[in-house]
Design a protein around this motif. Structure first.
Motif, PDB file in Angstrom:
ATOM      1  N   LEU A  36       0.892  -1.130  -0.066  1.00  0.00           N
ATOM      2  CA  LEU A  36       0.131   0.301   0.801  1.00  0.00           C
ATOM      3  C   LEU A  36       0.382   0.941  -0.078  1.00  0.00           C
ATOM      4  CD1 LEU A  36      -2.974  -1.364   2.334  1.00  0.00           C
ATOM      5  CD2 LEU A  36      -2.771  -0.463   0.427  1.00  0.00           C
ATOM      6  N   THR A  37       1.985   1.148   0.622  1.00  0.00           N
ATOM      7  CA  THR A  37       2.625   2.234   0.800  1.00  0.00           C
ATOM      8  C   THR A  37       3.454   2.580  -0.662  1.00  0.00           C
ATOM      9  OG1 THR A  37       4.448   1.309   0.971  1.00  0.00           O
ATOM     10  CG2 THR A  37       3.477   2.315   3.595  1.00  0.00           C
ATOM     11  N   GLU A  38       3.801   1.915  -1.628  1.00  0.00           N
ATOM     12  CA  GLU A  38       4.004   1.173  -2.405  1.00  0.00           C
ATOM     13  C   GLU A  38       3.013   1.657  -3.800  1.00  0.00           C
ATOM     14  OE1 GLU A  38       5.835  -2.579  -4.056  1.00  0.00           O
ATOM     15  OE2 GLU A  38       7.275  -1.611  -2.531  1.00  0.00           O
ATOM     16  N   ILE A  39       1.855   1.347  -3.703  1.00  0.00           N
ATOM     17  CA  ILE A  39       1.107   2.115  -4.674  1.00  0.00           C
ATOM     18  C   ILE A  39       0.613   3.697  -4.376  1.00  0.00           C
ATOM     19  CG2 ILE A  39      -1.345   1.383  -4.728  1.00  0.00           C
ATOM     20  CD1 ILE A  39      -1.307  -0.724  -4.561  1.00  0.00           C
ATOM     21  N   LEU A  40       0.243   3.832  -3.278  1.00  0.00           N
ATOM     22  CA  LEU A  40      -0.052   5.371  -2.646  1.00  0.00           C
ATOM     23  C   LEU A  40       0.878   5.998  -2.848  1.00  0.00           C
ATOM     24  CD1 LEU A  40      -2.385   4.765   0.073  1.00  0.00           C
ATOM     25  CD2 LEU A  40      -3.202   4.568  -2.236  1.00  0.00           C
ATOM     26  N   ARG A  41       1.934   5.818  -2.419  1.00  0.00           N
ATOM     27  CA  ARG A  41       3.311   6.991  -2.854  1.00  0.00           C
ATOM     28  C   ARG A  41       3.905   7.449  -1.012  1.00  0.00           C
ATOM     29  NH1 ARG A  41       5.151   7.031  -7.660  1.00  0.00           N
ATOM     30  NH2 ARG A  41       4.331   4.905  -9.045  1.00  0.00           N
ATOM     31  N   GLN A  42       3.005   6.774  -0.262  1.00  0.00           N
ATOM     32  CA  GLN A  42       3.070   7.112   1.184  1.00  0.00           C
ATOM     33  C   GLN A  42       3.633   7.005   2.105  1.00  0.00           C
ATOM     34  OE1 GLN A  42      -0.618   8.679   2.303  1.00  0.00           O
ATOM     35  NE2 GLN A  42      -1.153   9.495   0.561  1.00  0.00           N
ATOM     36  N   SER A  43       4.222   7.666   2.838  1.00  0.00           N
ATOM     37  CA  SER A  43       5.072   7.196   4.301  1.00  0.00           C
ATOM     38  C   SER A  43       4.161   5.633   4.709  1.00  0.00           C
ATOM     39  CB  SER A  43       5.833   7.460   5.229  1.00  0.00           C
ATOM     40  OG  SER A  43       4.839   8.214   6.067  1.00  0.00           O
ATOM     41  N   GLN A  44       5.469   4.804   5.549  1.00  0.00           N
ATOM     42  CA  GLN A  44       4.800   3.419   6.107  1.00  0.00           C
ATOM     43  C   GLN A  44       3.691   4.225   7.597  1.00  0.00           C
ATOM     44  OE1 GLN A  44       6.244   2.062   9.248  1.00  0.00           O
ATOM     45  NE2 GLN A  44       4.535   0.480   9.142  1.00  0.00           N
ATOM     46  N   PRO A  45       4.848   5.211   8.066  1.00  0.00           N
ATOM     47  CA  PRO A  45       3.564   4.902   9.574  1.00  0.00           C
ATOM     48  C   PRO A  45       2.851   6.239   9.165  1.00  0.00           C
ATOM     49  CG  PRO A  45       5.839   5.821   9.364  1.00  0.00           C
ATOM     50  CD  PRO A  45       5.861   5.411   8.230  1.00  0.00           C
ATOM     51  N   ARG A  46       2.104   6.839   7.811  1.00  0.00           N
ATOM     52  CA  ARG A  46       1.342   7.500   7.396  1.00  0.00           C
ATOM     53  C   ARG A  46       0.032   6.085   7.114  1.00  0.00           C
ATOM     54  NH1 ARG A  46      -1.069  12.276   5.766  1.00  0.00           N
ATOM     55  NH2 ARG A  46      -2.418  12.151   3.837  1.00  0.00           N
ATOM     56  N   VAL A  47       0.676   5.310   6.743  1.00  0.00           N
ATOM     57  CA  VAL A  47      -0.292   4.348   5.717  1.00  0.00           C
ATOM     58  C   VAL A  47      -0.510   3.036   6.934  1.00  0.00           C
ATOM     59  CG1 VAL A  47      -0.112   2.380   4.553  1.00  0.00           C
ATOM     60  CG2 VAL A  47       0.495   4.261   3.463  1.00  0.00           C
ATOM     61  N   SER A  48       0.141   2.728   8.073  1.00  0.00           N
ATOM     62  CA  SER A  48      -0.533   2.062   8.970  1.00  0.00           C
ATOM     63  C   SER A  48      -1.705   2.738   9.810  1.00  0.00           C
ATOM     64  CB  SER A  48       0.841   1.878  10.068  1.00  0.00           C
ATOM     65  OG  SER A  48       1.409   1.320   8.566  1.00  0.00           O
ATOM     66  N   ARG A  49      -1.406   4.323  10.255  1.00  0.00           N
ATOM     67  CA  ARG A  49      -1.914   5.533  10.648  1.00  0.00           C
ATOM     68  C   ARG A  49      -3.778   4.778  10.396  1.00  0.00           C
ATOM     69  NH1 ARG A  49      -3.771  10.582  11.321  1.00  0.00           N
ATOM     70  NH2 ARG A  49      -2.027  10.911   9.597  1.00  0.00           N
ATOM     71  N   HIS A  50      -3.942   4.787   9.060  1.00  0.00           N
ATOM     72  CA  HIS A  50      -5.164   5.331   8.491  1.00  0.00           C
ATOM     73  C   HIS A  50      -5.175   3.740   8.239  1.00  0.00           C
ATOM     74  CE1 HIS A  50      -4.834  10.033   6.458  1.00  0.00           C
ATOM     75  NE2 HIS A  50      -3.913   9.258   6.130  1.00  0.00           N
ATOM     76  N   LEU A  51      -4.322   3.352   8.820  1.00  0.00           N
ATOM     77  CA  LEU A  51      -5.864   1.271   8.313  1.00  0.00           C
ATOM     78  C   LEU A  51      -5.592   1.236   9.869  1.00  0.00           C
ATOM     79  CD1 LEU A  51      -2.598  -0.765   5.788  1.00  0.00           C
ATOM     80  CD2 LEU A  51      -4.834   0.301   5.940  1.00  0.00           C
ATOM     81  N   LYS A  52      -5.385   1.593  10.874  1.00  0.00           N
ATOM     82  CA  LYS A  52      -5.825   1.937  11.660  1.00  0.00           C
ATOM     83  C   LYS A  52      -6.986   2.080  12.442  1.00  0.00           C
ATOM     84  CE  LYS A  52      -4.535   1.701  16.832  1.00  0.00           C
ATOM     85  NZ  LYS A  52      -5.790   2.094  17.127  1.00  0.00           N
ATOM     86  N   LEU A  53      -7.102   3.430  11.724  1.00  0.00           N
ATOM     87  CA  LEU A  53      -8.378   3.886  11.554  1.00  0.00           C
ATOM     88  C   LEU A  53      -9.261   3.882  11.754  1.00  0.00           C
ATOM     89  CD1 LEU A  53      -6.972   7.619  11.771  1.00  0.00           C
ATOM     90  CD2 LEU A  53      -7.960   6.858  13.558  1.00  0.00           C
ATOM     91  N   LEU A  54      -9.724   2.677  10.275  1.00  0.00           N
ATOM     92  CA  LEU A  54     -10.078   2.646   9.152  1.00  0.00           C
ATOM     93  C   LEU A  54     -10.497   0.611   9.626  1.00  0.00           C
ATOM     94  CD1 LEU A  54      -8.472   2.748   5.781  1.00  0.00           C
ATOM     95  CD2 LEU A  54     -10.985   3.146   6.785  1.00  0.00           C
ATOM     96  N   ALA A  55      -9.889   0.421  10.972  1.00  0.00           N
ATOM     97  CA  ALA A  55      -9.926  -0.940  11.432  1.00  0.00           C
ATOM     98  C   ALA A  55     -10.480  -0.844  12.952  1.00  0.00           C
ATOM     99  CB  ALA A  55      -8.142  -1.962  11.502  1.00  0.00           C
TER     100      ALA A  55
END
Length: 323
Positions: A36-55
């Motif tokens: 997901l970080t490669e597809i979105l071109r965003q950092s791992q911490p940012r993507v992980s934070r968004h995933l946690k909110l969705l989860a």
């Protein structure tokens, strides 16, 4: 009926650009944070934070496998329905199209990595498999699982060296094996000729993008295939498209394990499949697990357990066995 506070929480979680993009990607299959970080071109911490909110809002589910974790869209309930509704409305967005292109490129790269591995080991594939699974016991169980059924057409996805076409040769009138590795298929064709199996053929093809016209099949086999894909549920959906209404999907794969080296050395993507995961994937497709068996390796804690599942339509009269 959804409580107001719950609905507001779900809407808040989904109502952000990156999180909507994540929902759209996960609606098309499971992904790791790295993907997901490669597809979105965003950092791992940012993507992980968004995933946690969705989860936390119940919109996505997380499944940990060794050092990796896979995320997928929630399959049931009001949150799942809302996520699908939202995703459908951004399908033609320009950003969404770019994400999908990167997603397809990521999957193509993963499949190319697996293809390189298969090309290297094609000649010794059967011997390699025999090192870590009780092959004779599994093959006997596969025969038993299909015994007595009239099989006009059997399709073996990811056929490799064609072993399942050999093992099941007496049960089907016509067999088709499909694989993306030319080297594997060369071995398979030679073996079928040597065994005088004239009612089976193998074809070059991408089992992740199947033409339903290949079927309809009475039985679709996925033998030691699903762990090479990030999203086994997506592969099962492809298999179902080939089935007759009363057909069966027969799956052989590893139970959950923690052997990380298999990812680096043998191109595995998933560290085994659990009963709960198989139940969930089957239910999402309107199928049920009609048979499940386990085959421990006999090598103690370091060994790999092999599982056999048979999936059938939920309305099928097949008897539940060995759960």
């Amino acid at each position: 009926m959804v409580e107001l506070n719950t609905l507001v929480g779900v809407l808040k979680a989904a109502g952000e650009d990156t999180r909507l993009r994540l929902l759209a990607l996960l609606a098309e299959g499971d992904h790791t944070v790295k993907d997901l970080t490669e597809i979105l071109r965003q950092s791992q911490p940012r993507v992980s934070r968004h995933l946690k909110l969705l989860a936390d809002a119940g919109l996505v589910r997380r499944n940990a496998e060794g050092a990796w974790a896979y995320y997928g869209l929630t399959q049931e309930g009001d949150a799942a329905a809302l996520a699908q509704w939202l995703v459908a409305r951004i399908d033609n967005d320009a950003t969404r199209k770019r994400d999908r292109e990167r997603q397809n490129a990521s999957r193509a790269a993963q499949q190319a990595q697996a293809a390189d591995y298969f090309a290297k080991v094609a000649g010794s594939w059967d011997e390699l498999r025999a090192l870590h699974v009780p092959e004779s016991a599994v093959e006997a169980a596969v025969l038993e699982a299909l015994g007595g059924r009239a099989v006009d057409l059997l399709i073996d996805l990811g056929t490799g060296t064609g072993r399942m076409l050999e093992v099941l040769t007496g049960l089907y009138k016509r067999g088709i094996g499909i694989d993306s590795s030319r080297e594997m298929l060369a071995v398979a064709r030679a073996k079928l000729i040597a065994a005088s199996i004239g009612h089976a053929q193998v074809r070059l093809g991408d089992i992740a993008e199947l033409d339903p016209a290949i079927g309809p099949a009475d039985v679709v086999v996925l033998h030691q295939v699903l762990h090479y894909f990030d999203d086994p549920g997506r592969m099962l959906a492809q298999a179902k498209r080939l089935l007759k209404p009363d057909g069966s999907i027969l799956i052989v794969d590893f139970a959950p394990h923690d052997h990380e080296f298999l990812r680096a050395e043998q191109a595995h993507r998933r560290l085994g499949l659990s009963s709960a995961q198989m139940d969930g994937w089957a239910a999402a497709l309107g199928l049920r697990v009609a048979l499940e068996r386990e085959f421990p390796s006999g090598s103690g804690a370091d060994g790999l357990t092999v599982c056999l599942w048979r999936l059938t339509a939920t309305g099928s009269s097949n008897t539940q066995l060995d759960r």
